[in-house]
Design a protein around this motif. Sequence first.
Motif, PDB file in Angstrom:
ATOM      1  N   VAL A   1      -3.726   4.910   1.480  1.00 25.46           N
ATOM      2  CA  VAL A   1      -4.079   5.079   2.886  1.00 25.46           C
ATOM      3  C   VAL A   1      -3.475   6.367   3.414  1.00 25.46           C
ATOM      4  O   VAL A   1      -2.291   6.654   3.153  1.00 25.46           O
ATOM      5  N   VAL A   2      -4.273   7.154   4.138  1.00 23.47           N
ATOM      6  CA  VAL A   2      -3.773   8.304   4.886  1.00 23.47           C
ATOM      7  C   VAL A   2      -4.146   8.099   6.347  1.00 23.47           C
ATOM      8  O   VAL A   2      -5.323   7.871   6.663  1.00 23.47           O
ATOM      9  N   VAL A   3      -3.161   8.141   7.221  1.00 27.59           N
ATOM     10  CA  VAL A   3      -3.439   8.089   8.660  1.00 27.59           C
ATOM     11  C   VAL A   3      -3.151   9.478   9.228  1.00 27.59           C
ATOM     12  O   VAL A   3      -2.116  10.078   8.938  1.00 27.59           O
ATOM     13  N   HIS A   4      -4.081   9.976  10.026  1.00 28.57           N
ATOM     14  CA  HIS A   4      -3.979  11.341  10.525  1.00 28.57           C
ATOM     15  C   HIS A   4      -3.589  11.363  12.003  1.00 28.57           C
ATOM     16  O   HIS A   4      -4.213  10.701  12.830  1.00 28.57           O
ATOM     17  N   THR A   5      -2.571  12.172  12.301  1.00 27.73           N
ATOM     18  CA  THR A   5      -2.237  12.402  13.703  1.00 27.73           C
ATOM     19  C   THR A   5      -3.357  13.189  14.371  1.00 27.73           C
ATOM     20  O   THR A   5      -3.740  12.904  15.508  1.00 27.73           O
ATOM     21  N   HIS A   6      -3.877  14.198  13.671  1.00 28.46           N
ATOM     22  CA  HIS A   6      -5.031  14.973  14.121  1.00 28.46           C
ATOM     23  C   HIS A   6      -5.507  15.806  12.932  1.00 28.46           C
ATOM     24  O   HIS A   6      -4.927  15.693  11.839  1.00 28.46           O
ATOM     25  N   LEU A   7      -6.550  16.607  13.140  1.00 29.69           N
ATOM     26  CA  LEU A   7      -7.158  17.288  12.006  1.00 29.69           C
ATOM     27  C   LEU A   7      -7.040  18.809  12.062  1.00 29.69           C
ATOM     28  O   LEU A   7      -7.842  19.518  11.453  1.00 29.69           O
ATOM     29  N   HIS A   8      -6.043  19.340  12.756  1.00 26.80           N
ATOM     30  CA  HIS A   8      -5.759  20.753  12.586  1.00 26.80           C
ATOM     31  C   HIS A   8      -5.434  20.995  11.119  1.00 26.80           C
ATOM     32  O   HIS A   8      -4.859  20.131  10.436  1.00 26.80           O
ATOM     33  N   ASN A   9      -5.776  22.167  10.626  1.00 30.09           N
ATOM     34  CA  ASN A   9      -5.777  22.385   9.181  1.00 30.09           C
ATOM     35  C   ASN A   9      -4.446  22.065   8.514  1.00 30.09           C
ATOM     36  O   ASN A   9      -4.407  21.536   7.398  1.00 30.09           O
ATOM     37  N   ASP A  10      -3.318  22.346   9.178  1.00 25.78           N
ATOM     38  CA  ASP A  10      -2.028  22.147   8.521  1.00 25.78           C
ATOM     39  C   ASP A  10      -1.657  20.676   8.375  1.00 25.78           C
ATOM     40  O   ASP A  10      -0.642  20.359   7.759  1.00 25.78           O
ATOM     41  N   HIS A  11      -2.486  19.799   8.897  1.00 24.85           N
ATOM     42  CA  HIS A  11      -2.222  18.364   8.763  1.00 24.85           C
ATOM     43  C   HIS A  11      -3.170  17.673   7.785  1.00 24.85           C
ATOM     44  O   HIS A  11      -3.025  16.470   7.547  1.00 24.85           O
ATOM     45  N   CYS A  12      -4.119  18.429   7.222  1.00 22.51           N
ATOM     46  CA  CYS A  12      -5.121  17.758   6.371  1.00 22.51           C
ATOM     47  C   CYS A  12      -5.566  18.581   5.164  1.00 22.51           C
ATOM     48  O   CYS A  12      -6.543  18.215   4.502  1.00 22.51           O
ATOM     49  N   GLU A  13      -4.881  19.660   4.823  1.00 23.89           N
ATOM     50  CA  GLU A  13      -5.368  20.547   3.770  1.00 23.89           C
ATOM     51  C   GLU A  13      -5.371  19.910   2.379  1.00 23.89           C
ATOM     52  O   GLU A  13      -6.093  20.362   1.495  1.00 23.89           O
ATOM     53  N   ASN A  14      -4.578  18.867   2.182  1.00 25.29           N
ATOM     54  CA  ASN A  14      -4.523  18.223   0.864  1.00 25.29           C
ATOM     55  C   ASN A  14      -5.298  16.907   0.809  1.00 25.29           C
ATOM     56  O   ASN A  14      -5.173  16.165  -0.176  1.00 25.29           O
ATOM     57  N   ASP A  15      -6.117  16.655   1.808  1.00 23.55           N
ATOM     58  CA  ASP A  15      -6.883  15.410   1.807  1.00 23.55           C
ATOM     59  C   ASP A  15      -7.704  15.240   0.536  1.00 23.55           C
ATOM     60  O   ASP A  15      -7.785  14.147  -0.033  1.00 23.55           O
TER      61      ASP A  15
ATOM     62  N   LYS B   1       0.839  -1.192   0.000  1.00 27.26           N
ATOM     63  CA  LYS B   1       0.000   0.000   0.000  1.00 27.26           C
ATOM     64  C   LYS B   1       0.879   1.249   0.000  1.00 27.26           C
ATOM     65  O   LYS B   1       1.973   1.259   0.564  1.00 27.26           O
ATOM     66  N   ARG B   2       0.377   2.282  -0.632  1.00 29.20           N
ATOM     67  CA  ARG B   2       1.058   3.586  -0.601  1.00 29.20           C
ATOM     68  C   ARG B   2       0.422   4.410   0.511  1.00 29.20           C
ATOM     69  O   ARG B   2      -0.747   4.782   0.417  1.00 29.20           O
ATOM     70  N   ILE B   3       1.219   4.705   1.536  1.00 29.34           N
ATOM     71  CA  ILE B   3       0.675   5.239   2.787  1.00 29.34           C
ATOM     72  C   ILE B   3       1.298   6.586   3.107  1.00 29.34           C
ATOM     73  O   ILE B   3       2.509   6.774   2.979  1.00 29.34           O
ATOM     74  N   LEU B   4       0.463   7.516   3.571  1.00 32.19           N
ATOM     75  CA  LEU B   4       0.918   8.806   4.064  1.00 32.19           C
ATOM     76  C   LEU B   4       0.450   9.006   5.495  1.00 32.19           C
ATOM     77  O   LEU B   4      -0.642   8.567   5.870  1.00 32.19           O
ATOM     78  N   VAL B   5       1.274   9.689   6.269  1.00 30.09           N
ATOM     79  CA  VAL B   5       0.848  10.226   7.551  1.00 30.09           C
ATOM     80  C   VAL B   5       0.700  11.738   7.355  1.00 30.09           C
ATOM     81  O   VAL B   5       1.688  12.427   7.098  1.00 30.09           O
ATOM     82  N   ASP B   6      -0.551  12.225   7.419  1.00 29.55           N
ATOM     83  CA  ASP B   6      -0.883  13.643   7.245  1.00 29.55           C
ATOM     84  C   ASP B   6      -0.609  14.122   5.821  1.00 29.55           C
ATOM     85  O   ASP B   6       0.163  13.513   5.069  1.00 29.55           O
ATOM     86  N   THR B   7      -1.257  15.246   5.462  1.00 26.04           N
ATOM     87  CA  THR B   7      -1.142  15.735   4.079  1.00 26.04           C
ATOM     88  C   THR B   7      -0.688  17.194   3.966  1.00 26.04           C
ATOM     89  O   THR B   7      -0.595  17.718   2.862  1.00 26.04           O
ATOM     90  N   GLY B   8      -0.417  17.875   5.078  1.00 29.96           N
ATOM     91  CA  GLY B   8       0.229  19.181   5.027  1.00 29.96           C
ATOM     92  C   GLY B   8      -0.639  20.322   4.536  1.00 29.96           C
ATOM     93  O   GLY B   8      -1.871  20.241   4.516  1.00 29.96           O
ATOM     94  N   GLU B   9       0.030  21.391   4.126  1.00 27.78           N
ATOM     95  CA  GLU B   9      -0.642  22.621   3.703  1.00 27.78           C
ATOM     96  C   GLU B   9      -0.968  22.604   2.212  1.00 27.78           C
ATOM     97  O   GLU B   9      -0.211  22.084   1.400  1.00 27.78           O
ATOM     98  N   MET B  10      -2.074  23.255   1.881  1.00 26.14           N
ATOM     99  CA  MET B  10      -2.515  23.331   0.487  1.00 26.14           C
ATOM    100  C   MET B  10      -1.631  24.270  -0.330  1.00 26.14           C
ATOM    101  O   MET B  10      -1.252  23.957  -1.460  1.00 26.14           O
TER     102      MET B  10
END
Length: 250
Positions: free
Chosen positions: A89-103, A45-54
């Motif tokens: 797969v994306v696993v999120h540490t949390h959902l503050h905006n800077d961790h999920c803007e590219n979801d 699987k291609r996996i990311l932890v968090d997706t950062g800023e847009m």
Amino acid sequence: MSTFVIHPIVLGTKEFDKGMMTYQFDYGQPYTIPIYGWYLEGGDKRILVDTGEMRPVISESREQAIGGAISTFTDGLARFGLTPADIDVVVHTHLHNDHCENDYLCENAVFYVHEKELAHAQNPHPLDYRYNEEYIEDVVDAGQMVPLSEDTEIMPGLRMVHTPAHTEGGMSIFIDTPAGSAVITGFCVIQENLFPPKAITAREMDVIPPGTCVNSYAAYDIVRRIRDAADIVIPLHEPSFATGVPIGIK
């Protein structure tokens, strides 16, 4: 059991007061933190932890401050021959905006997050302005978001553990690597939080809680527990990883 090599990708930065990282210490000291997405190479699987800023600010001064290059989400993944649509797969540490803007770009991924993060993102407390439901609406509406209520093994070698230090639904990500067990902290800290200087340890403090936390006493205990729970500890905003050197290679 699968093992993974962890690749840090800088997907943004923040310039602010260092006390935003180090509870009760270093207020008034300017500081720049990297915002990461972490690509886990290994398994099927291609996996990311968090997706950062847009739209990360990419400037020479910020790159010098963190000691590494800043990328857009698309360019950061392209370094590994990937596009956002390739992420499984994306696993999120949390959902503050800077961790999920590219979801929203990861149209084929399954997302894992603690249910309390989802609840706060959809109905944030006025004090926690870092949540913005707009960044996760697309994946929630598409049925891609899987809320978790407890510690969960997502797959062999990848486990999410509830660590409500910085946010109520924060999850630390335990990853088996060729060099041993690694953990990406589910709370926003730097190396100094986990391994404080002598001026702090002389006060009989083993760790420093995150600069913003749910409960400072509980956060202290959580930070100390996670620090001692793995062979390799990866503070979520530690600048030294901005060089992009892979983590976990034996």
